[in-house]
Write an enzyme that holds these catalytic residues in place. Structure first.
Site, PDB file in Angstrom:
ATOM      1  CE1 TYR A 103      -0.108  14.016  -2.509  1.00 50.58           C
ATOM      2  CE2 TYR A 103       1.906  15.273  -2.783  1.00 50.58           C
ATOM      3  CZ  TYR A 103       1.213  14.236  -2.200  1.00 50.58           C
ATOM      4  OH  TYR A 103       1.851  13.410  -1.301  1.00 50.58           O
ATOM      5  NE  ARG A 152       8.002  13.897   3.148  1.00 53.10           N
ATOM      6  CZ  ARG A 152       6.981  13.104   3.490  1.00 53.10           C
ATOM      7  NH1 ARG A 152       5.739  13.477   3.266  1.00 53.10           N
ATOM      8  NH2 ARG A 152       7.185  11.948   4.082  1.00 53.10           N
ATOM      9  CG  HIS A 155       4.856   9.993   0.699  1.00 55.18           C
ATOM     10  ND1 HIS A 155       5.697  10.992   0.260  1.00 55.18           N
ATOM     11  CD2 HIS A 155       3.677  10.604   0.970  1.00 55.18           C
ATOM     12  CE1 HIS A 155       5.064  12.142   0.278  1.00 55.18           C
ATOM     13  NE2 HIS A 155       3.828  11.951   0.684  1.00 55.18           N
TER      14      HIS A 155
END
Lengths: 236, 203
Positions: A103, A152, A155
């Site tokens: 990110y 994770r 997504h």
């Protein structure tokens, strides 16, 4: 006209306290939530029309000088209410990691490269059929500190507005067949399998553009059904 | 059987998507940029009413400020009307949207500039005291929590039909306290847990 929003619709939402996802332990209410009648304050909600977005805001591959690295994908679908009626003029915002699972947020410092050509944020407004469309790259999986060797699943985060403030939804869109599903406490915080699968997009060959991009379809269903006359004496 | 899409946490990284220009410094080197869809300043040039500032902190169960939180507020205008098709009364001639969004900063503080809402109709035609609907999102919250903000200097609080449902010893958690200044500052702290746990609503 107004809409009835049964709280029963929320039965498949995750529980606020879901200990497998550690951060919920200190951030979830410990006392029972109070049920209150739906008044005008709950039955109304903000409207963001087409002036809230600019052309191109839904194309995450064109926000910088060059094209981002990664698998180009089309993510599209419909925003609907519980009776599967389209929700038009709904503001849809998304944000995601880049193709390497990183990110741009300063707090994400895990060792994967940033992409100078990819921020990972976009927004759009649904059309008269409740339809929306984004062009982006497929986000990578990434590690997080919840438990040893926690990753994770791929997504994309979605934020959506419906007819009222009670239908406000923040969710995550997952990709079909992800091998990380069984190990992810956030995905599995939705304990009902059918409900959980409503967060998984479907691969969409029909809308896949030859020689250019794979397509995924993700419909988002918000609270709200049974359009009824608004009775001033009884806002349940 | 409900078929709605389940909620998931906003996670720790929402700021660059939802509050890119604001209190969260997610891009210290200025490499990336994105614009806001929703502002923490709700004041429009044409809005009437008393200008106010709302500031507060959201605390976790260890009484630590939550520095990766997003607060959204939804309120009526000074005449008590919502800028929404759900409010059928004639809309005021104003650009005021009544919706705002603020991230918390490193110290866990959020802030809004707005106007004080008017009274809005409640159940059975009883007026509700001026209030703001508050939704809180953060890492560790798999779905948003809703609460309400009332104002410490409103006599109408005593007859408010929603406050009246709240046990008297917890009502104080819904009151923003006027601290003065110009425009006047109302402080509204939220406690997720503990002795002062804020009253949250299932709506």
């Amino acid at each position: 006209m107004s809409l009835i929003y049964p709280t029963k619709s929320l039965e498949n939402f995750p529980k606020h306290l879901t200990p497998g996802y550690k951060s919920t332990v200190k951030r979830s209410p410990t006392k029972p939530l109070m049920i209150i009648p739906h008044t005008l304050s709950e039955l109304t909600g903000p409207i963001y029309g087409h002036n809230a977005v600019q052309e191109g805001d839904n194309d995450l591959t064109k926000q910088h000088k060059g094209e981002p690295l990664g698998e180009r994908i089309i993510v599209h679908g419909q925003v609907l209410d519980e009776d599967r009626r389209p929700v038009k003029n709904a503001l849809v915002e998304l944000w995601q990691a880049n193709a390497c699972g990183r990110y741009v947020h300063n707090v994400d410092q895990h060792p994967a490269p940033l992409d100078p050509n990819f921020t990972g944020a976009g927004r759009t407004v649904t059309d008269d059929n409740g339809a929306y469309k984004f062009i982006t790259v497929k986000p990578g999986a990434y590690p997080w500190g919840n438990h040893p060797n926690a990753w994770r699943p791929n997504h994309i985060h979605f934020s959506v507005f419906g007819h009222s403030f009670v239908s406000r939804l923040v969710t995550q869109m997952y990709f079909p067949g992800d091998y990380l599903f069984p190990f992810d406490p956030i995905f599995n915080s939705v304990t009902d399998e059918k409900a959980r699968n409503r967060m998984v997009a479907s691969f969409d060959l029909e809308n896949t553009v030859p020689d250019w991009a794979l397509a995924f379809k993700f419909d988002i269903v918000l609270r709200g059904r049974e359009a009824t006359p608004l009775d001033n004496d009884d806002h349940h | 059987m409900s078929e709605i899409t389940p909620s998931q946490t906003v996670g720790p990284f929402f700021a660059y998507g939802l509050t890119p220009v604001g209190r969260c410094d997610w891009d210290p080197n200025g490499t990336y940029s994105w614009k806001n869809s929703v502002e923490s300043n709700l004041v429009t040039p044409d809005v009437s009413g008393t200008r106010i500032r709302i500031e507060g902190t959201v605390f976790d169960g260890d009484n630590k400020p939550i520095n990766d939180c997003m607060i959204e507020i939804w309120q009526a205008d000074a005449q008590g009307r919502y800028a929404s098709p759900g409010d059928n009364r004639s809309l005021p001639n104003t650009q005021f949207k009544g919706f705002g969004r603020s991230a918390t900063d490193k110290a866990g503080i959020f802030a809004f500039d707005t106007i004080k809402p008017g009274a809005v109709p409640g159940p059975g035609g009883k007026p509700q005291a001026p209030h703001i609907v508050v939704a809180i999102f953060s890492r560790g919250m798999l779905r948003q929590v809703y609460t309400r903000l009332y104002f410490s200097d409103e006599a109408a609080n005593a007859a408010d039909p929603v406050l009246g449902l709240v046990p008297a010893d917890r009502r104080g958690t819904l009151i923003a306290h006027k601290e003065g200044g110009e425009p006047p500052l109302y402080r509204f702290n939220v406690h997720m847990q503990g002795d002062n746990e804020t009253v949250f609503f299932e709506i």
